[in-house]
Write a protein that holds these residues in place. Structure first.
Motif, mmCIF file in Angstrom:
data_model
loop_
_atom_site.group_PDB
_atom_site.id
_atom_site.type_symbol
_atom_site.label_atom_id
_atom_site.label_comp_id
_atom_site.label_asym_id
_atom_site.label_seq_id
_atom_site.Cartn_x
_atom_site.Cartn_y
_atom_site.Cartn_z
ATOM 1 N N MET A 176 32.997 2.225 -15.989
ATOM 2 C CA MET A 176 33.382 3.589 -16.366
ATOM 3 C C MET A 176 32.465 4.136 -17.448
ATOM 4 S SD MET A 176 37.533 3.080 -16.490
ATOM 5 C CE MET A 176 38.348 2.167 -15.179
ATOM 6 N N ARG A 177 32.158 3.307 -18.425
ATOM 7 C CA ARG A 177 31.305 3.760 -19.524
ATOM 8 C C ARG A 177 29.852 3.911 -19.080
ATOM 9 N NH1 ARG A 177 34.120 -0.208 -24.059
ATOM 10 N NH2 ARG A 177 35.105 1.452 -25.293
ATOM 11 N N THR A 178 29.337 2.915 -18.393
ATOM 12 C CA THR A 178 27.924 2.917 -18.005
ATOM 13 C C THR A 178 27.598 4.104 -17.114
ATOM 14 O OG1 THR A 178 27.812 0.498 -18.154
ATOM 15 C CG2 THR A 178 26.118 1.595 -16.832
ATOM 16 N N HIS A 179 28.500 4.426 -16.202
ATOM 17 C CA HIS A 179 28.239 5.486 -15.228
ATOM 18 C C HIS A 179 28.924 6.805 -15.595
ATOM 19 C CE1 HIS A 179 26.245 2.611 -12.613
ATOM 20 N NE2 HIS A 179 27.267 1.795 -12.791
ATOM 21 N N ASP A 180 29.459 6.885 -16.813
ATOM 22 C CA ASP A 180 30.114 8.108 -17.309
ATOM 23 C C ASP A 180 31.073 8.656 -16.254
ATOM 24 O OD1 ASP A 180 30.872 10.284 -18.784
ATOM 25 O OD2 ASP A 180 28.985 11.394 -18.540
ATOM 26 N N LEU A 181 32.051 7.843 -15.892
ATOM 27 C CA LEU A 181 32.969 8.245 -14.829
ATOM 28 C C LEU A 181 33.938 9.342 -15.264
ATOM 29 C CD1 LEU A 181 33.685 4.983 -12.824
ATOM 30 C CD2 LEU A 181 31.840 6.652 -12.600
ATOM 31 N N VAL A 182 34.059 9.583 -16.565
ATOM 32 C CA VAL A 182 34.808 10.762 -17.005
ATOM 33 C C VAL A 182 34.142 12.020 -16.459
ATOM 34 C CG1 VAL A 182 35.395 12.165 -19.022
ATOM 35 C CG2 VAL A 182 35.852 9.706 -19.046
ATOM 36 N N SER A 183 32.826 12.116 -16.646
ATOM 37 C CA SER A 183 32.104 13.285 -16.135
ATOM 38 C C SER A 183 32.079 13.303 -14.621
ATOM 39 C CB SER A 183 30.664 13.292 -16.679
ATOM 40 O OG SER A 183 30.655 13.425 -18.074
ATOM 41 N N ARG A 184 31.958 12.131 -14.011
ATOM 42 C CA ARG A 184 31.945 12.075 -12.545
ATOM 43 C C ARG A 184 33.270 12.577 -11.977
ATOM 44 N NH1 ARG A 184 30.013 13.380 -8.042
ATOM 45 N NH2 ARG A 184 30.501 12.015 -6.284
ATOM 46 N N ALA A 185 34.387 12.194 -12.607
ATOM 47 C CA ALA A 185 35.691 12.666 -12.138
ATOM 48 C C ALA A 185 35.786 14.179 -12.235
ATOM 49 C CB ALA A 185 36.809 12.011 -12.941
ATOM 50 N N ALA A 186 35.245 14.744 -13.313
ATOM 51 C CA ALA A 186 35.271 16.202 -13.458
ATOM 52 C C ALA A 186 34.451 16.873 -12.362
ATOM 53 C CB ALA A 186 34.754 16.595 -14.835
ATOM 54 N N GLY A 231 43.492 3.107 -2.802
ATOM 55 C CA GLY A 231 44.610 2.183 -2.918
ATOM 56 C C GLY A 231 45.674 2.694 -3.864
ATOM 57 N N ILE A 232 45.917 4.001 -3.823
ATOM 58 C CA ILE A 232 46.801 4.746 -4.732
ATOM 59 C C ILE A 232 46.273 4.646 -6.165
ATOM 60 C CG2 ILE A 232 49.156 5.384 -5.336
ATOM 61 C CD1 ILE A 232 50.187 3.857 -2.980
ATOM 62 N N ALA A 233 45.065 5.145 -6.356
ATOM 63 C CA ALA A 233 44.444 5.314 -7.682
ATOM 64 C C ALA A 233 44.068 4.001 -8.344
ATOM 65 C CB ALA A 233 45.340 6.143 -8.603
ATOM 66 N N VAL A 234 43.892 2.942 -7.590
ATOM 67 C CA VAL A 234 43.578 1.637 -8.168
ATOM 68 C C VAL A 234 42.066 1.393 -8.224
ATOM 69 C CG1 VAL A 234 43.778 -0.864 -7.812
ATOM 70 C CG2 VAL A 234 45.791 0.610 -7.617
ATOM 71 N N THR A 235 41.370 1.617 -7.111
ATOM 72 C CA THR A 235 39.937 1.305 -7.064
ATOM 73 C C THR A 235 39.122 2.495 -7.576
ATOM 74 O OG1 THR A 235 39.898 1.933 -4.726
ATOM 75 C CG2 THR A 235 40.171 -0.397 -5.249
ATOM 76 N N THR A 236 39.432 2.906 -8.774
ATOM 77 C CA THR A 236 38.769 4.054 -9.389
ATOM 78 C C THR A 236 37.265 3.843 -9.479
ATOM 79 O OG1 THR A 236 40.751 4.600 -10.641
ATOM 80 C CG2 THR A 236 38.675 5.433 -11.501
ATOM 81 N N VAL A 237 36.832 2.638 -9.835
ATOM 82 C CA VAL A 237 35.398 2.362 -9.969
ATOM 83 C C VAL A 237 34.771 1.983 -8.638
ATOM 84 C CG1 VAL A 237 35.582 1.685 -12.387
ATOM 85 C CG2 VAL A 237 35.799 -0.066 -10.615
ATOM 86 N N GLY A 238 35.536 2.061 -7.567
ATOM 87 C CA GLY A 238 35.068 1.632 -6.263
ATOM 88 C C GLY A 238 35.506 0.203 -5.994
ATOM 89 N N ASN A 239 35.573 -0.157 -4.724
ATOM 90 C CA ASN A 239 35.940 -1.519 -4.348
ATOM 91 C C ASN A 239 34.787 -2.468 -4.618
ATOM 92 O OD1 ASN A 239 38.223 -2.968 -3.066
ATOM 93 N ND2 ASN A 239 38.511 -0.959 -2.093
ATOM 94 N N ALA A 240 35.088 -3.640 -5.172
ATOM 95 C CA ALA A 240 34.077 -4.664 -5.433
ATOM 96 C C ALA A 240 32.912 -4.108 -6.246
ATOM 97 C CB ALA A 240 33.567 -5.265 -4.112
ATOM 98 N N ALA A 241 33.228 -3.329 -7.282
ATOM 99 C CA ALA A 241 32.193 -2.786 -8.158
ATOM 100 C C ALA A 241 31.415 -3.938 -8.803
ATOM 101 C CB ALA A 241 32.824 -1.901 -9.232
ATOM 102 N N PRO A 242 30.108 -3.789 -8.943
ATOM 103 C CA PRO A 242 29.269 -4.931 -9.352
ATOM 104 C C PRO A 242 29.710 -5.631 -10.631
ATOM 105 C CG PRO A 242 27.896 -3.130 -8.578
ATOM 106 C CD PRO A 242 29.294 -2.604 -8.608
ATOM 107 N N GLU A 243 30.011 -4.879 -11.681
ATOM 108 C CA GLU A 243 30.367 -5.522 -12.946
ATOM 109 C C GLU A 243 31.746 -6.189 -12.863
ATOM 110 O OE1 GLU A 243 29.418 -6.942 -16.647
ATOM 111 O OE2 GLU A 243 28.160 -5.968 -15.134
ATOM 112 N N VAL A 244 32.620 -5.632 -12.039
ATOM 113 C CA VAL A 244 33.929 -6.257 -11.831
ATOM 114 C C VAL A 244 33.759 -7.604 -11.136
ATOM 115 C CG1 VAL A 244 36.159 -6.051 -10.665
ATOM 116 C CG2 VAL A 244 35.142 -4.046 -11.773
ATOM 117 N N THR A 245 33.029 -7.613 -10.036
ATOM 118 C CA THR A 245 32.887 -8.865 -9.289
ATOM 119 C C THR A 245 32.103 -9.910 -10.083
ATOM 120 O OG1 THR A 245 30.917 -8.030 -8.133
ATOM 121 C CG2 THR A 245 33.037 -7.696 -7.074
ATOM 122 N N ARG A 246 31.104 -9.472 -10.854
ATOM 123 C CA ARG A 246 30.336 -10.429 -11.652
ATOM 124 C C ARG A 246 31.235 -11.139 -12.664
ATOM 125 N NH1 ARG A 246 28.024 -11.161 -16.414
ATOM 126 N NH2 ARG A 246 28.714 -9.172 -17.291
#
Length: 446
Positions: A337-347, A70-85
């Protein structure tokens, strides 16, 4: 690797059951034509019913691989669990009070988190808004009050939004500015570091840029310089190493505020929390939006506390800015982002995409440049051996990808750049399959 945020309910597969767009989407396009203004365009005219991990599912049952987020919006994925909760909890409690009338914890918690994550260890404060353009516009307002100056410096190929001021700050005429003038004044443009096209070192490009600002505007008249650390719509232009630090130093020495527009590049996208982190650049003000809130509209300006406090009470705000549901989404997205270390995942995603794009470049001389960082990568298409843009080939390759169920986005001043912005929740297997299709597209359009 499995999806970074784990266990999306949707099957993580590319599946084509109709042509793209299918009959159900085409029927809905007739409704869009009847009721939605023609000026609101669509890249890929499929109507989505579900999304998660690395896929979008349309009304015809097709499952498409998402390389755009969605042009860099759903970085953590769509409907990510912690977001929806967190969103569900907040919606059940209340949806709005207006922070300027009666405040709530979520707004303050987002500001505290931004102070922690954005570059620099100095005292910081934030103000929250709805969109990236609002954030940029408010950063300029703050800079003007804090410095007592009016002029704003921006860069060639930059994109900052669709409001009147941010259109003036944006370089590209069509479709963003054409016919919409006159624009706000006191905006001045300097040449950007664009290594593929100018061949300059970072220091040389910075000297060229600040010379233009000095000669045409005068540092004493500049409130701020606003720059995307990696340009977005302008073509994912990555400035040469040393460019950003040199411009920032020039600003510091002259009392000009250095504003980093991290709206597209922020929140793990580049393999750092922010693109400025790559060279240790510490801006005076940072604008954020897009990936911050997992798909809900939220934006921010974060900066030195003394600068943020220079504006009179009531001078910053907005009815919906920092909406409680959007703040809940942001806190959930940052936790993902923190729980899944998305900095490293992006790399890691960047390594995979970089390898596939390098292979494309070896086989197809139309690929003039490969650039980007982390999960923000691009290729620029040119006539072989030249820097002459090849927008027609870019359009043909993108159309092929769309027909084969892969969502791709083009960009660039000349429309000849592919930008790849997959959600960080995508699996390696889906990425490999998506770039198999991209490779097929280049072969088919050769």
């Amino acid at each position: 690797m499995s999806a970074a945020t784990g266990g999306p309910a949707l099957p993580q597969e590319r599946r084509l059951v109709t042509e793209i767009p299918g009959p159900a989407s085409q029927a809905r396009l007739e409704q869009k034509k009847a009721h939605v203004a023609d000026g609101v365009g669509t890249v890929l005219p499929v109507f989505v019913t579900a999304a998660g991990g690395g896929v979008l599912v349309d009304v015809d049952g097709n499952s498409l691989i998402d390389l755009g987020s969605g042009i860099a919006v759903t970085t953590v994925g769509n409907a990510a669990p912690e977001v929806t909760r967190r969103v569900h909890e907040q919606v059940d409690a209340f949806t709005h009070t207006c922070f300027m009338v009666t405040p709530y914890d979520g707004y303050v918690e987002v500001c505290a988190t931004l102070a922690e994550l954005t570059p620099g260890d100095h005292a910081k404060k934030s103000a929250l808004f709805n969109s990236g353009a609002e954030a940029v516009e408010n950063a300029v307002k703050i800079a003007r009050v804090a410095t007592g100056r009016d002029a704003v410096g921006v860069f060639d190929h930059g994109y900052h939004g669709r409001t009147n001021l941010t259109m003036a700050m944006t370089s590209k005429n069509m479709p963003y500015k054409h016919g919409f003038g006159p624009f706000a004044g006191e905006v001045y443009r300097a040449p950007m570091s664009y290594p593929f096209r100018d061949g300059l070192s970072g220091a040389e490009a910075a000297a060229r840029a600040v010379d233009v600002l000095d000669k045409q505007v005068g540092a004493d008249n500049l409130a701020c310089v606003v720059v995307e650390p990696i340009q977005g719509e302008g073509g994912f232009v990555v400035p040469a190493d040393g460019f950003l630090p040199a411009v920032a130093e020039w600003c510091r020495e002259r009392g000009v505020l250095f504003v980093a527009d991290e709206i597209q590049s922020g929140f793990c996208r580049t393999g750092d929390w922010f693109a400025c982190d790559h060279e240790g650049v510490v801006p005076d003000l940072v604008t954020t939006a897009k990936g911050m809130a997992g798909g809900l509209p939220l934006a921010g300006v974060t900066g030195r506390a003394d600068l943020m406090d220079s504006v009179h009470v009531g001078g910053l705000g907005g009815t919906y800015g920092g909406n409680p549901v959007a703040c809940a989404a942001a806190l959930g997205a940052i936790e993902e982002m923190r729980t899944h270390d998305l900095v490293s995942r992006a790399a890691a995603i960047g390594d995979l995409i970089g390898r596939r794009l390098a292979e494309l470049r070896e086989r197809h001389p139309v690929v003039g440049d490969v650039r980007g960082r982390g999960a923000m990568q691009a290729i620029e298409l040119t006539a072989p051996g030249t820097i002459e843009p090849d927008a027609a080939r870019a359009a043909a390759v993108s159309a092929y990808c769309h027909r084969q169920g892969v969502v791709t986005l083009t960009c660039g001043t000349w429309g000849n750049v592919f930008r790849f912005l997959p959600p960080l929740a995508i699996s390696d297997a889906l990425l490999e399959e998506a770039f198999d299709v991209v490779a097929e597209a280049f072969d088919a359009t050769a």
